[in-house]
Design a protein around this motif. Sequence first.
Motif, mmCIF file in Angstrom:
data_model
loop_
_atom_site.group_PDB
_atom_site.id
_atom_site.type_symbol
_atom_site.label_atom_id
_atom_site.label_comp_id
_atom_site.label_asym_id
_atom_site.label_seq_id
_atom_site.Cartn_x
_atom_site.Cartn_y
_atom_site.Cartn_z
ATOM 1 N N SER A 64 -38.422 87.048 150.902
ATOM 2 C CA SER A 64 -37.193 87.903 150.576
ATOM 3 C C SER A 64 -36.572 88.305 151.608
ATOM 4 O O SER A 64 -35.378 88.627 151.565
ATOM 5 C CB SER A 64 -37.784 89.081 149.605
ATOM 6 O OG SER A 64 -38.641 89.964 150.319
ATOM 7 N N GLN A 71 -33.236 84.344 145.807
ATOM 8 C CA GLN A 71 -32.622 84.877 144.814
ATOM 9 C C GLN A 71 -33.451 85.716 144.057
ATOM 10 O O GLN A 71 -34.582 85.217 143.681
ATOM 11 C CB GLN A 71 -31.766 84.056 143.971
ATOM 12 C CG GLN A 71 -30.546 83.370 144.754
ATOM 13 C CD GLN A 71 -29.701 82.548 143.834
ATOM 14 O OE1 GLN A 71 -30.173 82.418 142.655
ATOM 15 N NE2 GLN A 71 -28.754 81.876 144.288
ATOM 16 N N LYS A 72 -33.382 86.979 144.151
ATOM 17 C CA LYS A 72 -34.204 88.055 143.264
ATOM 18 C C LYS A 72 -34.158 87.855 141.735
ATOM 19 O O LYS A 72 -33.084 87.506 141.061
ATOM 20 C CB LYS A 72 -33.869 89.506 143.544
ATOM 21 C CG LYS A 72 -35.025 90.630 142.863
ATOM 22 C CD LYS A 72 -34.555 91.765 143.392
ATOM 23 C CE LYS A 72 -35.602 92.968 142.710
ATOM 24 N NZ LYS A 72 -35.440 94.103 143.387
ATOM 25 N N ALA A 73 -35.291 87.484 141.342
ATOM 26 C CA ALA A 73 -35.412 87.420 139.839
ATOM 27 C C ALA A 73 -34.744 88.628 139.087
ATOM 28 O O ALA A 73 -35.171 89.623 139.361
ATOM 29 C CB ALA A 73 -36.692 87.092 139.355
ATOM 30 N N ASP A 74 -34.095 88.230 137.863
ATOM 31 C CA ASP A 74 -33.818 89.382 136.970
ATOM 32 C C ASP A 74 -34.968 90.066 136.321
ATOM 33 O O ASP A 74 -35.884 89.426 136.010
ATOM 34 C CB ASP A 74 -32.855 88.833 135.922
ATOM 35 C CG ASP A 74 -31.722 88.178 136.510
ATOM 36 O OD1 ASP A 74 -31.215 88.706 137.701
ATOM 37 O OD2 ASP A 74 -30.983 87.456 135.850
ATOM 38 N N PRO A 75 -34.747 91.497 136.103
ATOM 39 C CA PRO A 75 -36.019 92.104 135.549
ATOM 40 C C PRO A 75 -36.127 91.658 134.152
ATOM 41 O O PRO A 75 -35.080 91.266 133.366
ATOM 42 C CB PRO A 75 -35.799 93.478 135.715
ATOM 43 C CG PRO A 75 -34.166 93.434 136.099
ATOM 44 C CD PRO A 75 -33.781 92.346 136.654
ATOM 45 N N LEU A 76 -37.339 91.725 133.365
ATOM 46 C CA LEU A 76 -37.407 91.372 132.236
ATOM 47 C C LEU A 76 -37.079 92.691 131.296
ATOM 48 O O LEU A 76 -37.021 93.725 131.775
ATOM 49 C CB LEU A 76 -39.016 91.294 131.877
ATOM 50 C CG LEU A 76 -39.489 90.155 132.463
ATOM 51 C CD1 LEU A 76 -41.105 90.044 132.329
ATOM 52 C CD2 LEU A 76 -39.079 88.780 132.134
ATOM 53 N N PRO A 77 -36.179 92.238 130.120
ATOM 54 C CA PRO A 77 -35.772 93.328 129.300
ATOM 55 C C PRO A 77 -36.967 94.257 128.762
ATOM 56 O O PRO A 77 -37.919 93.532 128.457
ATOM 57 C CB PRO A 77 -34.819 92.535 128.100
ATOM 58 C CG PRO A 77 -35.632 91.115 128.278
ATOM 59 C CD PRO A 77 -36.197 91.003 129.694
ATOM 60 N N PRO A 203 -35.342 86.689 130.631
ATOM 61 C CA PRO A 203 -34.365 87.668 131.078
ATOM 62 C C PRO A 203 -33.086 87.481 130.444
ATOM 63 O O PRO A 203 -32.279 88.603 130.345
ATOM 64 C CB PRO A 203 -34.166 87.249 132.786
ATOM 65 C CG PRO A 203 -35.768 86.674 133.090
ATOM 66 C CD PRO A 203 -35.937 85.976 131.749
ATOM 67 N N ASN A 204 -32.712 86.560 130.030
ATOM 68 C CA ASN A 204 -31.471 86.253 128.941
ATOM 69 C C ASN A 204 -31.682 86.905 127.604
ATOM 70 O O ASN A 204 -30.892 86.380 126.786
ATOM 71 C CB ASN A 204 -30.820 84.989 129.241
ATOM 72 C CG ASN A 204 -31.869 83.973 128.529
ATOM 73 O OD1 ASN A 204 -33.057 84.347 128.423
ATOM 74 N ND2 ASN A 204 -31.358 82.793 128.505
ATOM 75 N N ASN A 205 -32.747 87.562 127.403
ATOM 76 C CA ASN A 205 -33.037 88.075 126.021
ATOM 77 C C ASN A 205 -33.268 87.139 124.941
ATOM 78 O O ASN A 205 -32.845 87.330 123.785
ATOM 79 C CB ASN A 205 -32.061 89.242 125.524
ATOM 80 C CG ASN A 205 -32.460 90.023 124.610
ATOM 81 O OD1 ASN A 205 -33.549 90.648 124.741
ATOM 82 N ND2 ASN A 205 -31.407 90.598 123.607
#
Length: 244
Positions: A64, A71-77, A203-205
Amino acid sequence: MTRIWNPRLFAMRPMPNRRWETLGAAIRPIVLSAIVLGSGIAYGQNSSLFYEDIPNDGPALRVSNCSWVFQKADPLPHLKLHDIVTIIVSEKNALDSEGDVDRRKTGVFNAQLKNWIALKGLSMKAAPMTSGQPQANGTLDQEYQANMQLQTKASLTFTIAATVVDIRPNGNLVVEAHRHVQDNEDIWDQSLSGLIRPQDVLPNNTVLSQNIAELMIDKREVGHVRDGYRRGWLTRLYDRFSIF
């Protein structure tokens, strides 16, 4: 013979040894000083673009903080009760079965009636066979052969939005979805229910149907499209009770 000393000729004579000795004596201290001063640190060849002196108290090297393409991964919803999640249904089934039956039966029978009875009132007596004993001979030859080959393929693909209707004590989510689409006389009904883990929500729900436990899918069609390929009641009755 007496030689006459000529200053001009003496000045033109080469003196290589004396000159090189003087030059070497002047350069030798400089070389020794460079060797002594540079002996404490020696750097080798390094082709890294990130090469630099890293202080001991600095941050640890990680992807990082040193990668150019990280690229930092999107957090889980974090889903709550009554939240909506998208289910991607992609179910494919394939069956290939083959069977072969060959059965043959042969029988021979020979029957002869030797005794018979006659009824006289309430008594039963032997009846003589004046015309001879009846006989019967026969042969039975039966053969049955059946070959069967079955190959079926089915696929079901669609996307539907589901609602979180319950959260189990361990955090698993119970989802349920219903969809009703009507176009003139054509109706499409789709229903889905199942149990998913929070970590399976992307992450995209969205959630893949293969990650849903206790999955139940109900898909029905009514209208002209369905009438074009469905079986009639007589065909269904024949397929159900067919004896051949």
